[in-house]
Design a protein around this motif. Structure first.
Motif, mmCIF file in Angstrom:
data_model
loop_
_atom_site.group_PDB
_atom_site.id
_atom_site.type_symbol
_atom_site.label_atom_id
_atom_site.label_comp_id
_atom_site.label_asym_id
_atom_site.label_seq_id
_atom_site.Cartn_x
_atom_site.Cartn_y
_atom_site.Cartn_z
ATOM 1 N N ILE A 22 0.814 -1.226 0.000
ATOM 2 C CA ILE A 22 0.000 0.000 0.000
ATOM 3 C C ILE A 22 0.844 1.270 0.000
ATOM 4 O O ILE A 22 0.342 2.361 -0.224
ATOM 5 N N GLY A 25 8.343 4.165 1.768
ATOM 6 C CA GLY A 25 9.188 5.348 1.834
ATOM 7 C C GLY A 25 10.610 4.864 2.024
ATOM 8 O O GLY A 25 10.913 3.694 1.767
ATOM 9 N N ALA A 26 11.475 5.734 2.514
ATOM 10 C CA ALA A 26 12.876 5.353 2.691
ATOM 11 C C ALA A 26 13.030 4.300 3.790
ATOM 12 O O ALA A 26 13.916 3.457 3.733
ATOM 13 N N VAL A 27 12.146 4.346 4.785
ATOM 14 C CA VAL A 27 12.312 3.489 5.967
ATOM 15 C C VAL A 27 11.452 2.222 5.902
ATOM 16 O O VAL A 27 11.886 1.151 6.296
ATOM 17 N N LYS A 28 10.225 2.350 5.388
ATOM 18 C CA LYS A 28 9.280 1.231 5.479
ATOM 19 C C LYS A 28 8.682 0.802 4.149
ATOM 20 O O LYS A 28 8.545 1.623 3.228
ATOM 21 N N VAL A 30 4.995 -0.878 3.357
ATOM 22 C CA VAL A 30 3.750 -1.102 4.099
ATOM 23 C C VAL A 30 2.781 -1.924 3.236
ATOM 24 O O VAL A 30 2.554 -1.590 2.066
ATOM 25 N N THR A 85 -0.577 -1.347 12.121
ATOM 26 C CA THR A 85 -1.375 -0.164 12.459
ATOM 27 C C THR A 85 -2.748 -0.280 11.806
ATOM 28 O O THR A 85 -2.960 -1.123 10.921
ATOM 29 N N GLU A 86 -3.627 0.597 12.222
ATOM 30 C CA GLU A 86 -4.953 0.656 11.605
ATOM 31 C C GLU A 86 -4.790 1.020 10.123
ATOM 32 O O GLU A 86 -3.984 1.896 9.785
ATOM 33 N N HIS A 88 -5.891 2.742 6.741
ATOM 34 C CA HIS A 88 -6.724 3.853 6.271
ATOM 35 C C HIS A 88 -6.793 3.796 4.748
ATOM 36 O O HIS A 88 -5.839 4.183 4.063
ATOM 37 N N GLY A 91 -5.588 6.355 2.125
ATOM 38 C CA GLY A 91 -4.145 6.543 1.930
ATOM 39 C C GLY A 91 -3.631 7.870 2.461
ATOM 40 O O GLY A 91 -4.251 8.487 3.338
ATOM 41 N N SER A 92 -2.507 8.303 1.915
ATOM 42 C CA SER A 92 -1.860 9.494 2.467
ATOM 43 C C SER A 92 -2.583 10.763 2.003
ATOM 44 O O SER A 92 -3.378 10.744 1.061
ATOM 45 N N GLU A 145 2.909 12.966 2.625
ATOM 46 C CA GLU A 145 2.954 11.500 2.701
ATOM 47 C C GLU A 145 3.031 10.965 4.125
ATOM 48 O O GLU A 145 2.791 9.787 4.354
ATOM 49 N N GLN A 146 3.371 11.825 5.067
ATOM 50 C CA GLN A 146 3.501 11.357 6.452
ATOM 51 C C GLN A 146 2.153 11.335 7.174
ATOM 52 O O GLN A 146 2.063 10.887 8.312
ATOM 53 N N LEU A 148 -2.167 10.530 7.029
ATOM 54 C CA LEU A 148 -3.181 9.731 6.342
ATOM 55 C C LEU A 148 -4.546 10.388 6.460
ATOM 56 O O LEU A 148 -4.824 11.096 7.437
ATOM 57 N N ASN A 158 0.916 9.608 10.562
ATOM 58 C CA ASN A 158 1.251 8.188 10.438
ATOM 59 C C ASN A 158 2.736 7.914 10.639
ATOM 60 O O ASN A 158 3.123 6.994 11.325
ATOM 61 N N ASP A 159 3.574 8.722 10.008
ATOM 62 C CA ASP A 159 5.006 8.429 10.018
ATOM 63 C C ASP A 159 5.686 9.253 11.118
ATOM 64 O O ASP A 159 5.893 10.455 10.976
HETATM 65 P P1 ADP Z 1 8.460 5.790 5.548
HETATM 66 O O1 ADP Z 1 8.825 5.907 7.011
HETATM 67 O O2 ADP Z 1 9.325 4.831 4.824
HETATM 68 O O3 ADP Z 1 8.378 7.139 4.878
HETATM 69 P P2 ADP Z 1 5.566 5.798 5.866
HETATM 70 O O4 ADP Z 1 5.207 5.437 7.270
HETATM 71 O O5 ADP Z 1 5.556 7.268 5.531
HETATM 72 O O6 ADP Z 1 6.983 5.147 5.492
HETATM 73 O O7 ADP Z 1 4.587 5.012 4.898
HETATM 74 C C1 ADP Z 1 4.734 5.080 3.491
HETATM 75 C C2 ADP Z 1 3.387 5.185 2.811
HETATM 76 O O8 ADP Z 1 2.624 3.992 3.044
HETATM 77 C C3 ADP Z 1 2.492 6.312 3.299
HETATM 78 O O9 ADP Z 1 2.790 7.523 2.650
HETATM 79 C C4 ADP Z 1 1.106 5.810 2.940
HETATM 80 O O10 ADP Z 1 0.835 6.067 1.571
HETATM 81 C C5 ADP Z 1 1.233 4.293 3.127
HETATM 82 N N1 ADP Z 1 0.735 3.876 4.450
HETATM 83 C C6 ADP Z 1 1.494 3.696 5.564
HETATM 84 N N2 ADP Z 1 0.746 3.302 6.613
HETATM 85 C C7 ADP Z 1 -0.537 3.239 6.172
HETATM 86 C C8 ADP Z 1 -1.806 2.889 6.781
HETATM 87 N N3 ADP Z 1 -1.881 2.547 8.074
HETATM 88 N N4 ADP Z 1 -2.923 2.949 6.019
HETATM 89 C C9 ADP Z 1 -2.835 3.319 4.723
HETATM 90 N N5 ADP Z 1 -1.691 3.641 4.073
HETATM 91 C C10 ADP Z 1 -0.542 3.609 4.782
#
Ligand code: ADP
Ligand code: MG
Ligand code: MG
Length: 277
Positions: A22, A25-28, A30, A85-86, A88, A91-92, A145-146, A148, A158-159
């Protein structure tokens, strides 16, 4: 999420099926997953160099995930590492135009996102452990993007893996030089000609987040005629956020009060009586 349950642990998480990607990013990375017929988001580490950030993110969610401004933590397993996590589905917050369309009808819902965004910043800046600054926000898209969008039309952070505690004299975000139009002037390397060195970078405060509020709110409002009219009323507040001197900018809390007053006079919407977390 309509039932209380303790956080899921390693044994619960290990057996989950991983579904569609879904976001990343650089860290995760998902993915969607499902636990007892509930769709959830499962985040894996994307790059071993960022393992400390990933684990820090889990810690922050453990501490702040109870707040309605932060995505709800459902479970984690630090050994893998992974967390749930929950989910959504909208999305972002980059998806605002897709969700709302671009006419003036959605203006009051769109302005609610500006209010939520400033509420989240006020919550972070007034944190009992000291102000927290949103460091992974060097461009507009990265910032959006951080966060939601929830199905009820709200915004949640979220991030949290690059939130930084603001020390007495300020803090510097990350270890790389920040450039571009979006970052606050005090976040830029001031010594032209010299090579960037984090240790020499003058520290700055959470007012760097306040600098970024006008472009984020403008993005949320969109480009309709109604948005243009509302901008006129926001002009003075937003101009103060763009003061070059950070101490001349309003606090997120002050701006929140001004947004809520406007929400009342413009849309007839009252602020929440009691500040709910
Ligand atoms: P990173 O730390 O690598 O930047 P993020 O936590 O920002 O990762 O997550 C990357 C993207 O994944 C988000 O911008 C969003 O589009 C999607 N995402 C992350 N968590 C969720 C969630 N709980 N529900 C829906 N989309 C999510
Ligand atoms: Mg991110
Ligand atoms: Mg991140």
């Amino acid at each position: 999420m309509n039932e209380c349950h303790s956080w899921l642990a390693c044994d619960d998480i290990r057996h989950l099926d991983v579904g569609e990607l879904i976001g990343f990013g650089a860290v995760k990375h998902v993915y969607q997953t499902s636990w007892q017929n509930n769709t959830m988001a499962v985040a894996f580490l994307n790059n071993n160099n960022y393992s400390a950030d990933f684990l820090f993110g889990i810690e922050v969610l453990k501490q702040l995930g109870w707040s309605k401004y932060i995505v709800q933590l459902i479970g984690f397993c630090e050994e893998v590492p992974v967390f749930l996590t929950e989910y959504h589905p909208a999305g972002s917050s980059v998806n605002v135009d897709i969700i709302f369309g671009n006419d003036s009808h959605s203006l009051s819902q769109r302005f609610q996102l500006c209010i939520d965004y400033v509420k989240i910043l006020a919550f972070l800046h007034d944190s009992p452990a000291g102000p927290l600054m949103m460091c992974d926000s060097s461009t507009l898209v990265k910032t959006l993007e951080q966060y939601l969008l929830t199905t009820s039309g709200n915004l949640v952070l979220n991030d949290v893996d690059s939130l930084a505690k603001v020390m007495e004299g300020g803090t510097v975000c990350g270890h790389r030089e920040l450039k571009g139009d979006f970052v606050a002037p005090e976040q830029k390397w001031p010594f032209d000609g010299d090579e960037y060195r984090t240790e020499r970078m003058p520290p700055y405060s959470e007012k760097a987040d306040v600098w970024k509020i006008p472009p984020v709110c403008s993005f949320f409002l969109g480009k309709s005629d109604g948005a243009r009219a509302l901008h006129y009323h926001l002009h003075n507040m937003h101009r103060r956020c763009r003061e070059k001197e950070p101490h001349r900018r309003p606090s997120a809390r002050e701006l929140l009060r001004a947004y809520e007053t406007l929400n009342w006079s413009y849309f007839g919407k009252k602020a929440e009586e009691k500040e709910e977390l």
